[in-house]
Design an enzyme around this catalytic site. Structure first.
Site, PDB file in Angstrom:
ATOM      1  N   LYS A  83       0.851  -1.187   0.000  1.00 47.42           N
ATOM      2  CA  LYS A  83       0.000   0.000   0.000  1.00 47.42           C
ATOM      3  C   LYS A  83       0.890   1.242   0.000  1.00 47.42           C
ATOM      4  O   LYS A  83       1.753   1.394   0.875  1.00 47.42           O
ATOM      5  CB  LYS A  83      -0.842  -0.025   1.278  1.00 47.42           C
ATOM      6  CG  LYS A  83      -2.300   0.271   1.061  1.00 47.42           C
ATOM      7  CD  LYS A  83      -3.005   0.064   2.370  1.00 47.42           C
ATOM      8  CE  LYS A  83      -4.442   0.442   2.278  1.00 47.42           C
ATOM      9  NZ  LYS A  83      -5.093   0.405   3.589  1.00 47.42           N
TER      10      LYS A  83
HETATM   11  C1  E4P Z   1      -8.142   1.534   3.339  1.00 54.28           C
HETATM   12  O1  E4P Z   1      -7.549   0.643   2.824  1.00 54.28           O
HETATM   13  C2  E4P Z   1      -7.972   2.046   4.701  1.00 54.28           C
HETATM   14  O2  E4P Z   1      -7.349   1.061   5.490  1.00 54.28           O
HETATM   15  C3  E4P Z   1      -9.270   2.356   5.377  1.00 54.28           C
HETATM   16  O3  E4P Z   1     -10.370   1.995   4.587  1.00 54.28           O
HETATM   17  C4  E4P Z   1      -9.346   3.716   5.969  1.00 54.28           C
HETATM   18  O4  E4P Z   1     -10.592   3.854   6.585  1.00 54.28           O
HETATM   19  P1  E4P Z   1     -10.913   5.007   7.650  1.00 54.28           P
HETATM   20  O5  E4P Z   1     -11.178   6.259   6.885  1.00 54.28           O
HETATM   21  O6  E4P Z   1     -12.139   4.499   8.348  1.00 54.28           O
HETATM   22  O7  E4P Z   1      -9.714   5.103   8.541  1.00 54.28           O
END
Ligand code: E4P
Length: 218
Positions: A83
């Site tokens: 990521k």
């Molecule tokens: C995406 O891959 C992230 O891990 C996640 O969806 C972020 O979500 P949040 O905005 O609830 O922290």
């Protein structure tokens, strides 16, 4: 449509995996910080539970640092996906990793322009953050619709992961928009099961079945 779980909790992942509907996992540094234990060990355990892409995020901000961290992360398991935040350095890292055959998930994506850059760089996945856009007063799902259309227009193979999902309606809207993947926190997966008419229906069926049994005893 593929369902990923957005958590680093091994307990939640085991439970969701037991339903037989899980296709992958997304984590991030914040999610890993909520868990006890060493991040690499947690990621390894996650990979032993779910046979699908498991996103692990880099924390370096420069391209070389991102690539270095990515090369360490992919040693954990072949299912690890890197990521990478959508910055200039991130795009350079995605390009370099894709040339090495390493899958990247472009994260913290809040615009269609960013999603196009991710696809051009060769990202395997792109993660538009819907809930955070909604929180900021935008319609997050509009972004998903735009990206799905744009990728379709040009045949980009990058898969959209609808991320930052906050409720069960986000999942339905993502599906209607034709997004190939949605990543849900555990509580949203639980909510997807629930409908009061299902509970009421089961209660009534059991009551009526009981009447049949009582008739047999009379
Ligand atoms: C995406 O891959 C992230 O891990 C996640 O969806 C972020 O979500 P949040 O905005 O609830 O922290």
């Amino acid at each position: 449509m593929k369902f990923f779980i957005d958590t680093a909790s091994v307990k939640e992942i085991r439970e969701a995996a037991s339903y037989g509907i899980l296709d992958g996992v997304t984590t991030n540094p914040s999610l890993l910080s909520k868990e006890q234990g060493e991040p690499l060990a947690i990621l390894k355990e996650i990979c032993s539970i779910v046979d699908g892409p498991v996103s692990a995020e880099v924390v370096a901000l420069d391209k070389d640092g991102m690539v270095r961290e990515a090369l360490d992360l992919v040693k954990i398991h072949p299912n690890i996906v890197i990521k990478i935040p959508l910055t200039k350095e991130g795009v350079k890292a995605i390009r370099e990793l894709s040339q090495k055959g390493i899958r990247a998930n472009a994260t913290l994506v809040f615009s269609s322009n960013q999603a196009m850059l991710a696809a051009k760089a060769g990202a395997s996945f792109v993660s538009p953050f819907i809930g955070r856009l909604d929180d900021a007063g935008h319609v997050g799902m509009d972004l998903v619709r735009e990206i799905v259309t744009i990728y379709g227009n040009y045949g980009f193979e990058t898969e959209v992961i609808v991320a930052s999902v906050r409720n069960a309606l986000h999942v339905v809207d993502a599906a209607i928009a034709g997004a190939p993947i949605v990543t849900c926190p555990f509580n949203v997966i639980e909510l997807m099961f629930k409908h009061p008419l299902t509970d009421a229906g089961i209660k009534k069926f059991l009551e009526d079945w009981d009447k049949i049994k009582k008739r047999g005893q009379a």
